[in-house]
Design an enzyme around this catalytic site. Sequence first.
Site, PDB file in Angstrom:
ATOM      1  N   ASN A 209      20.438 -48.889  72.107  1.00 37.31           N
ATOM      2  CA  ASN A 209      20.367 -47.211  72.769  1.00 37.31           C
ATOM      3  C   ASN A 209      19.879 -47.343  73.033  1.00 37.31           C
ATOM      4  OD1 ASN A 209      21.080 -43.948  71.784  1.00 37.31           O
ATOM      5  ND2 ASN A 209      22.940 -45.687  72.571  1.00 37.31           N
TER       6      ASN A 209
ATOM      7  N   GLY B 195      20.468 -43.350  69.432  1.00 35.76           N
ATOM      8  CA  GLY B 195      18.761 -43.745  70.237  1.00 35.76           C
ATOM      9  C   GLY B 195      18.830 -42.056  71.174  1.00 35.76           C
TER      10      GLY B 195
ATOM     11  N   ARG C   4      19.704 -42.959  74.961  1.00 40.13           N
ATOM     12  CA  ARG C   4      21.362 -42.873  75.405  1.00 40.13           C
ATOM     13  C   ARG C   4      21.904 -41.419  74.926  1.00 40.13           C
ATOM     14  NH1 ARG C   4      26.090 -44.428  76.676  1.00 40.13           N
ATOM     15  NH2 ARG C   4      26.199 -44.194  78.718  1.00 40.13           N
ATOM     16  N   CYS C   5      21.736 -42.020  73.037  1.00 42.38           N
ATOM     17  CA  CYS C   5      23.133 -40.909  73.332  1.00 42.38           C
ATOM     18  C   CYS C   5      22.274 -39.744  72.877  1.00 42.38           C
ATOM     19  CB  CYS C   5      23.107 -41.042  70.861  1.00 42.38           C
ATOM     20  SG  CYS C   5      24.218 -42.770  71.292  1.00 42.38           S
ATOM     21  N   MET C   6      20.756 -39.455  72.799  1.00 40.16           N
ATOM     22  CA  MET C   6      20.764 -38.017  72.810  1.00 40.16           C
ATOM     23  C   MET C   6      19.958 -37.153  74.150  1.00 40.16           C
ATOM     24  SD  MET C   6      17.244 -37.979  69.608  1.00 40.16           S
ATOM     25  CE  MET C   6      16.661 -39.706  70.473  1.00 40.16           C
TER      26      MET C   6
END
Length: 418
Positions: A341, A384, A386-388
């Site tokens: 991620n 991770g 990217r998610c945030m």
Amino acid sequence: MGHYVDSEVSRLRTVMLHRPGPELARLTPRNNDSLLFDGIPWVGRAQEEHDAFAEALRSRGVEVIYLAELLAETLAVPEAREEVIFGVLEDRRLGETLRSKVADFLSDQDELRLAEILTGGLAHEELKPNPGGLVYEMMHHHDFVIDPLPNLLFTRDSSVWVHDRVAVTSLAMPARRRETTLTNAIYRYHPRFAGTGVLFDPNLEHLEGGDVLLLGPDVMAIGVGERTTPAGAERLARRVFEAGSAHTILAVPIAQERATMHLDTVCTMVDVDAVVMYPNIAHALQAFTVVPGPDGHPEATGPRPFLDAAAEAMGIDRLRIIDTGLDPVTAEREQWDDGNNTLAIAPRLCVAYERNVETNAQLERAGIEVVRISGSELGSGRGGPRCMSCPVDRVPLHTSERAAKRAERSEAINSAQS
């Protein structure tokens, strides 16, 4: 102000984050599972880690904007304020008496306090004066009248930009559905996003941003599994084709396990032709190829191997794979710790959790520069870098590629002269 995103890897100009706050402090052993967290994070440390993440982006020239600040500014617009309060009052648990009291309470709050309640929740004991009524009296004193939204941390899921339009998604899990009420209001009413075209809205079929990868300016992949339904993928495909924002969309079935809840938990892009990918599924992953049909309906063929379908749609010989780990045990551990991620800041430059030592080494061996950040507490929500992060503006990919090539030529000339 224009906003535009046509890839996962071109130079990042502006990103939306959400700094963890009171909503994270609401997590307890009684509610963390229902609120989709594996553990109880240390809030102060999570904030330190998030601040370091934001600073790492700023140090690379990225503008960081915060969801909570945008929300408070949005709530100054009467229509937006009314809309988000109505979204809270739709909760059927409240009953008529408590609903009326909550409406009055929220209407009395200023923008900053209202934004804090909408994100951090409202505990039973915080609703003053005592509203009475059967529902309130039968609630446990540790219950929430308005649930907190700890998953706001993962701004990628509630919206995704495709070229100059935004898809405000439809989140599948009950604990997260109210997130898009806030995101939708920001895009509709905040002056910064005035005139933004909308591709998708929260009332449609389930679709989450973590499942959407922009493989290139004209090609997308959409994971279909635990969070995004085939109907959601098809709906987005139709809207994207109508907007002329892609010629091919790959619908990718993913294992319905928590470790692979989104496509970006097993695969993210780190260069225009390279992905970091969980090796256990790299060659087993399949894809349906979706293109516009003559009657306007999306047409699907397949499935076929994802890597082959992606390369063909992108017009390249092959999609390079960088594995998360050299052995199965390391790969599985680092996949669980969001080794796949990554957030690309530019081609061959990405942000990753420092704890995924082997994956980061693999990336660097492949010529990818890694900006390492700490995520011991942030990772407790299973997400991770990217998610945030929700990129809202990137340099158009072809422009970014030309700049990268000029930099390479300049570096080669300087090396030769030295």
